[in-house]
Design an enzyme around this catalytic site. Structure first.
Site, mmCIF file in Angstrom:
data_model
loop_
_atom_site.group_PDB
_atom_site.id
_atom_site.type_symbol
_atom_site.label_atom_id
_atom_site.label_comp_id
_atom_site.label_asym_id
_atom_site.label_seq_id
_atom_site.Cartn_x
_atom_site.Cartn_y
_atom_site.Cartn_z
ATOM 1 N N ASN A 87 -6.174 -7.749 -2.825
ATOM 2 C CA ASN A 87 -5.804 -8.234 -1.486
ATOM 3 C C ASN A 87 -4.821 -7.379 -0.684
ATOM 4 O O ASN A 87 -4.776 -7.500 0.534
ATOM 5 C CB ASN A 87 -5.193 -9.638 -1.611
ATOM 6 N N TYR A 88 -4.011 -6.562 -1.366
ATOM 7 C CA TYR A 88 -2.924 -5.900 -0.645
ATOM 8 C C TYR A 88 -2.944 -4.383 -0.680
ATOM 9 O O TYR A 88 -2.219 -3.743 0.070
ATOM 10 C CB TYR A 88 -1.567 -6.386 -1.199
ATOM 11 N N LEU A 89 -3.739 -3.775 -1.546
ATOM 12 C CA LEU A 89 -3.756 -2.322 -1.665
ATOM 13 C C LEU A 89 -4.978 -1.736 -0.976
ATOM 14 O O LEU A 89 -6.111 -2.090 -1.313
ATOM 15 C CB LEU A 89 -3.752 -1.925 -3.154
ATOM 16 N N SER B 162 -2.844 -7.775 -6.328
ATOM 17 C CA SER B 162 -2.523 -6.774 -5.305
ATOM 18 C C SER B 162 -3.700 -5.834 -5.095
ATOM 19 O O SER B 162 -3.990 -5.426 -3.963
ATOM 20 C CB SER B 162 -1.275 -5.985 -5.705
ATOM 21 N N SER C 247 0.821 -1.214 0.000
ATOM 22 C CA SER C 247 0.000 0.000 0.000
ATOM 23 C C SER C 247 0.854 1.263 0.000
ATOM 24 O O SER C 247 0.554 2.223 -0.728
ATOM 25 C CB SER C 247 -0.942 -0.003 1.214
#
Length: 746
Positions: free
Chosen positions: A703-705, A700, A576
């Site tokens: 799930n990750y940002l 991403s 992020s």
């Protein structure tokens, strides 16, 4: 009238008509005769004595100097040469009775051998081909009429679309507003106390796949060349293998051995005694039946597809929703996976094993005490019914291949999933306040006298700098040979004192999650490099690099540094923060929409590279790029033409006060500007596709940002959110879209 008189009259009539008939046995064209007459002529020639000589007339195709052949005649001649057994005959209306009379009397030899003069031949050809010409003209007229009607319909359609476009847009906006009004804005409500996920949960239970249907009598399994009628359990498993015959899995020894071992468990004693060698098994008819069904599904009519769609919709309405705290929420995976053969990813050691059919007796149901407990299928009962509001799953069971627990969960846009995401990103945001202290700590730990602390410090260094996954402990041979940071082995890294003018370089090469290869060359600090050399001393390739560390120990240490901190939170934080930094660096508010989108994708790509989110290039990539490049070249030509027309318009308007000429110049300017914008958009699109062909941006993003970074960027750059988030993501991150302001900072 005797036979001789009839032949003479026939001869005279033939000459008058200028007809040209040629014996079928000679392979020439037969005009002005019916098929019946041709057949009789052939029979007559066949009845003649062998010694009878038949004179041949040169083909009109060869005698091009004597008379002209039009396109239709040439087409007929070509067709005749291609067809050995049937003559191409041009029939003429109004000649039926004459042809019949000719066929009864038979053609005279003199008329058959006569060659008309040039004028008569041309007249006859025009007459003989008039029918074809008329038909051709008629067909062309029909085609023109159809094309005209299609153009009119298309124009009418376009006209209707222009008239109705505003109404359609208004309807879309209205529908969107209604959806927003119906949406459960759970993020505006007070949160439950810790550990409580819900207070009311009611659902219908999972949907089970249909029972196995036996093979039809005409489809047989063969062993050693002989048909064998299998028991239903064995037949079902045999069909699983047959369905995969055109896949490379069925050629692998591991897959075949695992399948055969599990298949024999489903056989009767007699079948096990008979079937002892997989190589002697013939699944051909089963495979053919499967392929036929696949083709039949592909070729279904719209009506058939609609019936199936309606049936699936009914199943969805009944089993695909639940009541959560008296709100209707969508369930994610409400269907139980049907039985089949396990594939796994990569060279999984358990590929080919049988995934058994899940029965209600295997299922644990979770619901509230106040609600109705779902009814199991007739003749069955649930394994257990629980009322645990501390978990988010609705049903669970243990699958037989790897012994892992499977769950029925709510959809990604539900309250339970949304709360979990929100919490995950908030924990990652908190890490920002203490990440510097944590980094200082592990840098100091690199010098620790304890080998375990040093190994933990190096592992944290890799997780922080390279966004490596922590890795989970696995039993020997249980899953594919995938590793994470804590489970790295000596064989997975190579140390280089100097490489490509860089000092202290670590070369990584291992299989990560989902068997995706991680390959990277990274320069590290001298202290990390020195410790790695120390960890590798007196070890073989298969030995653990971090032999005094595991994932549990690492996460326990991280949680002591910050509540809720895990290796995954570190990965989320780095992803992020990288996105936010790259967006600030690459974005420019003065860019056009296409350039802004390219900047976002490049920032997203930096995160995907950091997290090793790779993919294989799409199969159609080269073709789609070629098509796009062709469009770009075409647009360049249009732009060059538009510029030329603008130059010409300016020259004509120079020194003139004619408003029409000035208006024309403005139109040409707009045309050039429009072409330039379209060309730039296409070129940016081509660059974006090329850069992203082996990078998966969606992982991403999903799930990750932190979605609030993207929402805030869209508001600042005046880019509509649907350019970067599809409807699924917009529903999933509805909470972030609603609460995020323009000044949000991760």
């Amino acid at each position: 009238m005797d036979k001789g008189d009839r032949e003479r009259k026939t001869k005279v009539r033939k000459k008058k008509e200028g007809g040209l008939s040629i014996d079928q046995s000679n392979g020439e064209v037969l005009r002005g005769k019916s098929n019946k007459a041709k057949a009789k002529t052939t029979e007559k020639s066949q009845r003649e004595p062998k010694g009878t000589k038949q004179q041949k007339v040169k083909s009109p195709k060869k005698e091009s100097t004597e008379f002209e052949i039009n396109d239709d005649t040439r087409f007929q001649l070509n067709m005749k040469e291609e067809a050995d057994d049937v003559d191409f005959v041009t029939e003429k209306k109004g000649k039926k009775r004459k042809r019949k009379r000719d066929s009864e009397t038979g053609p005279s030899s003199s008329s058959a051998l006569s060659v008309p003069k040039k004028k008569k031949q041309m007249a006859e050809e025009e007459k003989g081909n008039s029918g074809v010409a008329k038909k051709k003209i008629k067909m062309e007229g029909k085609e023109k009429k159809i094309k005209k009607e299609e153009k009119e319909q298309s124009a009418a359609k376009k006209k209707r679309t222009k008239e109705e476009i505003e109404a359609a847009r208004a309807l879309k906006i209205k529908k969107k507003e209604e959806e927003e009004q119906q949406r459960w804005r759970w993020w505006e409500e007070e949160k439950y106390e810790d550990g409580v996920k819900w207070k009311f949960l009611e659902h219908k239970g999972p949907y089970f796949p249909p029972e196995y249907q036996p093979l039809p009598d005409n489809v047989k399994f063969y062993y050693n060349g002989k048909a064998v009628k299998l028991s239903l359990p064995a037949e079902e498993v045999a069909l699983f293998f047959a369905q995969m015959l055109d896949h490379e899995y069925t050629t692998k020894d591991v897959f075949r051995n695992n399948f055969f071992k599990d298949w024999r468990k489903e056989m009767t004693l007699e079948e096990r005694m008979l079937i002892t060698d997989l190589n002697k098994c013939d699944f051909g008819e089963l495979h053919a039946m499967h392929k036929e069904k696949v083709e039949a599904r592909k070729n279904m009519s719209k009506e058939e597809k609609l019936v199936i769609k309606e049936a699936n919709q009914k199943i969805l309405e009944e089993y695909g929703y639940c009541m959560l705290d008296h709100h209707r929420e969508r369930i994610g995976n409400f269907k139980i996976e049907p039985p089949g053969l396990f594939r796994g990813r990569g060279d999984h050691p358990k590929q080919g094993m049988l995934k058994k059919r899940i029965q209600p007796e295997d299922i644990i149901i979770n619901c509230s005490r106040e609600g109705r407990v779902p009814e199991p299928p007739a003749g069955h009962k649930w394994k257990e019914v629980r009322h645990d509001n501390g978990v988010t799953w609705l049903a669970s069971w243990t699958e037989n291949v790897q012994g892992s627990c499977k769950y029925v969960m709510l959809n990604a846009n539900s309250k339970l999933k949304g709360e979990k995401d929100w919490e995950k990103y908030e924990v990652a945001r908190k890490l920002k306040t203490c990440v510097d202290a944590i980094r200082t700590q592990y840098q100091e730990d690199l010098k620790s006298k304890s080998m375990g602390i040093r190994q933990r410090a190096v592992a944290l260094y890799f997780i922080d700098k390279l966004a490596l996954r922590a890795g989970n402990e696995k039993e020997e041979g249980e899953t594919a040979d995938t590793v994470g940071c804590c489970s790295l082995r000596v064989e997975h890294i190579t140390l280089h004192d100097t490489l490509d003018e860089e000092k202290c370089v670590v070369e990584f090469d291992f299989l990560g999650k989902d068997c995706i290869r991680y390959y990277n060359r990274v320069p590290v600090s001298k202290r990390v490099f020195k410790n790695l050399k120390l960890f590798m001393e007196n070890k073989q390739e298969g030995d653990d690099l971090f032999d005094r560390l595991n994932t549990s120990m690492l996460n326990k240490h991280l949680s002591s540094l910050m509540p809720g901190l895990t290796a995954k939170v570190f990965r989320t934080y780095n992803a992020s923060i990288t996105l936010q930094q790259q967006l600030k660096k690459l974005s420019n508010s003065s860019d056009n929409a296409a350039e802004k989108l390219l900047s976002y994708n490049r920032a997203n790509r930096a995160v995907a590279v950091l997290c090793n989110h790779q993919r294989a290039p799409p199969k159609s990539f080269e073709q789609s790029m070629a098509n796009l490049q062709a469009k770009i070249e075409n647009k360049k030509e249009q732009l060059a033409l538009a510029k030329k027309e603008l130059k010409q318009a300016k020259a004509e308007a120079k020194g003139s006060s004619d408003n029409k000429l000035l208006i024309m110049v403005q139109k040409k300017k707009k045309a050039v500007q429009r072409c330039e914008e379209q060309l730039l958009k296409m070129e940016v699109q081509a660059t974006d596709r090329e850069e992203n062909k082996q990078i998966a941006l969606s992982t991403s993003k999903l799930n990750y940002l932190d979605p609030r970074i993207s929402v805030a960027w869209c508001k600042n750059m005046e880019v509509t959110l649907d350019k970067i988030y599809n409807k699924t993501l917009r529903d999933k991150f509805a909470w972030a879209i609603d609460m995020t302001e323009q000044d949000f900072e991760f």
